[in-house]
Design an enzyme around this catalytic site. Structure first.
Site, short mmCIF file in Angstrom:
data_model
loop_
_atom_site.label_atom_id
_atom_site.label_comp_id
_atom_site.label_asym_id
_atom_site.label_seq_id
_atom_site.Cartn_x
_atom_site.Cartn_y
_atom_site.Cartn_z
CB CYS A 117 -1.62 3.33 4.04
SG CYS A 117 -0.09 2.61 4.69
CD GLU A 163 -6.61 -20.44 14.37
OE1 GLU A 163 -5.39 -20.21 14.25
OE2 GLU A 163 -7.48 -19.65 14.01
CB CYS A 208 -1.42 3.92 11.08
SG CYS A 208 0.00 2.83 10.82
CB CYS A 215 -0.98 -4.17 7.39
SG CYS A 215 0.27 -3.21 8.24
CB CYS A 217 -5.29 0.54 6.13
SG CYS A 217 -5.06 -0.27 7.74
#
Length: 356
Positions: A214, A55, A223, A207, A217
């Site tokens: 899409c 991270e 959305c 995305c 997705c």
DNA sequence: AATACGGGGGT
DNA sequence: ACCCCAGTATT
């Protein structure tokens, strides 16, 4: 009627966490620091040290750039104890080239803190993690979600973009942080870690900044960005500051016995505590070189380097001499990879004919 | 709320 | 060229 239409348009359907998780179970990216959803379901726990290290490295940095560094760090320092026991200078050498060097200094400070104040075990909660050096809002939430399934909203640049499109936000996402966070927080499921990673994977693979796939997705149904017909219009880009030019000189002193003179940069500011080739100040206009010692300086052309907030042109000069400057050391030209040289100075040395 | 802080990969 | 990346610390 008009009122009804407007009400429908401003209605914000909740993110379907179940659909997100179902997608993740089939399409999760395979990453060295990640436990797959299958193994996670079998009870395998992520290694908090690996999650934390990844991270920190991934802050404003792509996975492609991180992979080699993560492998090198975990090979050299398999546990947080090993990293805490290492000299900071060794950590800086290994971090060299990855950028944002405050991360490396905070990484080491954090490892020391975990060993000294937490018995070598990373704290469980996001609130406790947030207290540690180099761990902010995003990273504390990410580690707590991934390692402990703490039900917190994990919002990075990917999630910003996914939610900005999902809600078709009219304003730059920086101005809508609370709404984005609340939208995610409202739907965090029990599998909080998988959900966090799933949202980031969706942002990275479906995305994406310049591509919205899409058709595949899991969030397509609700959305609003998709409904506008132009999801790529979101998020609205922030106004970008111009990037000024700066100029300077770099002085490469080569010793006849195959060494080059380097020194350590100051403890604050750009590239702090990293190794550098001596040079001039960097100024807004090009100025003649003021050489640090007299001699037959040969021009070796110039290098260009772009930082976050300015662009730098450095003229490179080479002198063959055995006279050192006040502070610094001679570094073996065949062992320059052992120095904490940022990419800028590797470019300089390369321009001077050295294998940096 | 703005700004400083790296570097590279994708388009 | 320009964008933007699993952001944080400082002012």
């Amino acid at each position: 009627m008009a009122q009804t239409v407007r009400a429908q348009q401003t209605q914000t359907p909740a993110i379907d966490a179940a659909a997100v998780l179902a997608w993740y179970d089939r399409h999760a990216r395979d990453l060295p620091w990640r436990v797959s959803p299958t193994d996670r379901a079998r009870g395998q726990a992520p290694n908090p040290y690996f999650v934390w290290l990844s991270e920190i490295m991934l802050q404003q940095t792509t996975i492609a750039a991180v992979r080699k560094y993560f492998a090198a760090f975990t090979a050299l320092w398999p546990t947080v104890h090993d990293l805490a026991a290492a000299p900071l200078d060794d950590v800086l050498v290994q971090w060299a080239g990855l950028g944002y060097y405050a991360r490396a200094r905070n990484l080491h400070a954090c490892a020391v803190a975990v060993v000294e104040h937490h018995g070598g075990v990373f704290p469980k909660s996001a609130a406790q993690l947030r207290e540690l050096p180099g761990i902010g809002d995003y990273t504390s939430a990410a580690i707590a979600a991934i390692c402990q399934d703490e039900p917190v909203a994990v919002v990075d640049g990917n999630v910003d973009r996914v939610v900005a499109r999902y809600l078709a936000l009219e304003k730059p996402v920086r101005e809508e942080k609370p709404l984005v966070r609340a939208t995610v927080q409202a739907v965090v499921p029990q599998r909080a870690g998988d959900f966090a990673q799933a949202m980031m994977d969706i942002g990275a693979t479906i995305c994406a900044p310049r591509r919205a796939n899409c058709l595949v997705c899991p969030l397509e149904a609700g959305c609003l960005g998709r409904r506008t017909g132009n999801p790529l219009a979101f998020p609205v880009p922030p106004v970008k500051a111009p990037r000024p030019n700066r100029y300077g000189h770099a002085f490469v002193i080569r010793h006849p016995q195959g060494k080059v003179f380097v020194r350590q940069r100051g403890p604050k500011g750009l590239l702090a505590k990293m190794t550098e080739v001596p040079g001039s100040d960097w100024t807004d206009a090009s100025e003649p070189a003021a050489f640090p010692i007299a001699g037959d300086w040969e021009p070796a052309g110039a290098i260009e380097h772009t930082f976050t907030h300015f662009h730098l042109t450095l003229s490179v000069w080479v002198l063959n001499a055995d006279a050192p400057l006040d502070e610094g050391w001679w570094s073996d030209e065949t062992r320059l990879s052992d120095e904490a040289l940022p990419s800028l100075f590797r470019k300089v040395l390369s321009r001077a004919g050295l294998q940096a």
